[in-house]
Structures are given as C-alpha cells and as structure tokens.
Write an enzyme that holds these catalytic residues in place. Structure first.
Site, PDB file in Angstrom:
ATOM      1  N   SER A 228       0.964  -1.393   0.050  1.00 44.19           N
ATOM      2  CA  SER A 228      -0.037   0.030  -0.017  1.00 44.19           C
ATOM      3  C   SER A 228       0.859   1.086  -0.088  1.00 44.19           C
ATOM      4  CB  SER A 228      -1.093   0.013   0.951  1.00 44.19           C
ATOM      5  OG  SER A 228      -1.982   0.875   1.060  1.00 44.19           O
TER       6      SER A 228
ATOM      7  N   HIS B  59      -7.147  -6.496   0.476  1.00 47.41           N
ATOM      8  CA  HIS B  59      -6.058  -5.193   0.628  1.00 47.41           C
ATOM      9  C   HIS B  59      -4.899  -5.837   1.096  1.00 47.41           C
ATOM     10  CE1 HIS B  59      -4.080  -1.482   0.088  1.00 47.41           C
ATOM     11  NE2 HIS B  59      -3.916  -1.503   1.271  1.00 47.41           N
TER      12      HIS B  59
ATOM     13  N   ASP C 220     -10.311  -5.386  -3.865  1.00 50.95           N
ATOM     14  CA  ASP C 220      -9.544  -4.629  -2.876  1.00 50.95           C
ATOM     15  C   ASP C 220     -10.534  -3.359  -2.556  1.00 50.95           C
ATOM     16  OD1 ASP C 220      -7.695  -2.730  -1.439  1.00 50.95           O
ATOM     17  OD2 ASP C 220      -6.167  -3.411  -2.660  1.00 50.95           O
TER      18      ASP C 220
END
Length: 272
Positions: A111, A242, A212
């Site tokens: 991320s 995610h 996600d």
C-alpha cells in the site's frame, strides 16, 4: 454537562506487535552474496502486517530493515503530526543502511509502503536491484479526496481502513481511524509520484488483489502506463483483499518475491 462527542484517547498499540525489525545478511545462504531487503508497511498500519514476509526473507539469508514509519504504532493522533516527507526520510535512511552493508538491495512494500518503494526507485534507482509492491497506492477514484485540503482543518479523522482481508481472524495491528492531515499529505505526494513513474527503470514485481476495498484500479492503471521498466510483471491475487501479506495469497507472495529477489540480484552480480 459532558460533551457526548468527546471520547477518551484510544489506547496505544502494543509496542511488541508494532516493533520494527533489523537483521543482518547471512551470505552463507545466498551463495556468498550479501542481499538486503527494505520491508515497508502501509498507511495507518504497522510492521505487524509485514512481519511474516520479513521473517521469511530473513530465513532465506537476506538482511532485513523493516522500519516503523513516523506517527505509526502509537495513537492515530500522532500520525496527523507527520507527513509523507517524514515517512520517506525513514525509508531513505533504512536504504542507506542496507546499501552500506550489502552487495544488492531490493525494496518491498504494501500500500503506502509500496508507494514509498516506488518513490525510492524513482529517486535512487542505482541503489536498488528491484522492487516488489503489493496493492500499492499511487492514485484514487474517490472524489472526496479532493476535499482533503479543506476537510483536514475541520475534521481530524475518518473511520479506519484496517484489516481488509478475506481470511477471517486477521489483525494487521493498525489505527481505528484515518487521520486527515496525514492523508492529505499522502495524496498530495502521490500526484508527484505519478508524474515521476517514468523515471523507474529497475525490475518491478507488482501484486494486485482482484478485490481490494482500500486501493482501487486507478493505481494499477497508473503503474502500467507510467513505469518505464522493461522488467515489469503484474500478478493478480484472486483470494485476498487489500492486506494480502496476511491473507490467503501470502504464501504465493512470499515465494514469488524470493524468486524475484534471487533473479534480479544474481543477474546484477553476473553483469557486474
């Protein structure tokens, strides 16, 4: 009369669970080469989301530097006192340590951690043999992000984005809230990162979850259209959300990333 909107501050996260990790290389396991890996967690998260991956990398003989980003791992209010520049300074310093002590260095991240790795690749490509990113955030389709420069002055935080996993019972040990001042800084930095993606020429392995709920398809489109690397591979994860590093596809991520690291660091050694 008590204010019903006023709540006591949340308890800090467990310092043991969010502790950073630093291990030296074991060249006897890597053909005599000293290979270092930066391992970076995401926004509002902690090293807990990356620890299984980091431990797997260390078990294969790689030096590991897994920093706890400034403002993370304590209370969410602390994150609002930091910016993307603070987080980048932390990963930049970690790479300095890895470069000084190893023959080759690779950066891996989830991320925001993936975005920081890509920022490193754009700025310090000569110091990296490759990058592995999992659901990296560099863009968004959310319209409310445009309001962050204003909202951050009146609203301290929105509800959190933690624990987006398909696998039940997972805890990435993250904040329950999303601090808006920090978020505004992050999205502002993503704009510059997207502009600089063409500067990335190192090998890139990109894992993307098919579903996600935190990072949308715009980030994948930006990477595919922007990165200049000839060695660019996108892998779609069908059984994770995610936080894929703790989800059902984690073993695949670990195995394929180790194959990638072995390939790009051996190739560089042979070319050298």
């Amino acid at each position: 009369m008590k204010n019903p909107l006023r709540r006591p501050p949340a308890a800090p996260l467990d310092p043991v669970l969010v502790a950073p990790m630093s291990t030296p290389a074991r060249p006897e396991l890597t053909g005599g080469r000293r290979v270092g890996v930066l391992v970076q967690h995401g926004f509002t998260g902690s090293p807990a989301s990356m620890r299984p991956w980091a431990e797997e990398l260390a078990a294969h003989g790689y030096a590991v530097e897994m920093p706890l980003l400034p403002g993370h791992g304590t209370r969410w209010q602390d994150l609002n006192r930091t910016t993307f520049a603070d987080w980048y300074a932390a990963v930049d310093a970690a790479v300095d340590r890895l470069v000084a002590e190893n023959d080759e260095v690779v950066a891996v991240g989830l991320s925001l951690g993936g975005a920081l790795c890509l920022r490193l690749a754009a700025d310090r490509g000569d110091d990296l043999a490759g990058v592995v990113v999992v659901n990296p955030a560099v863009d968004t389709l959310r319209k409310d992000v445009r309001l962050l420069p204003l909202l951050k002055h009146v609203v301290p935080a929105f509800p959190g984005i933690a624990n987006d996993t398909k696998k039940p019972g997972v805890d990435e040990v993250a904040y329950p809230m999303t601090p808006l001042r920090a978020a505004a800084s992050m999205f502002a930095a993503f704009k510059q990162l997207r502009a600089d993606l063409p500067r990335i020429t190192v090998p890139v392995l990109f894992f993307r979850s098919a579903e996600d709920h935190v990072v949308d398809i715009s980030s994948s489109r930006a990477l595919n259209s922007g990165i200049s690397s000839r060695d660019f591979t996108e892998r779609v994860l069908d059984n994770s959300f995610h936080v894929a590093t703790l989800d059902n596809d984690a073993p695949r991520i670990f195995a394929e990333s180790i194959e990638f690291i072995e390939r790009v660091t051996t190739r560089d050694a042979e070319q050298g």
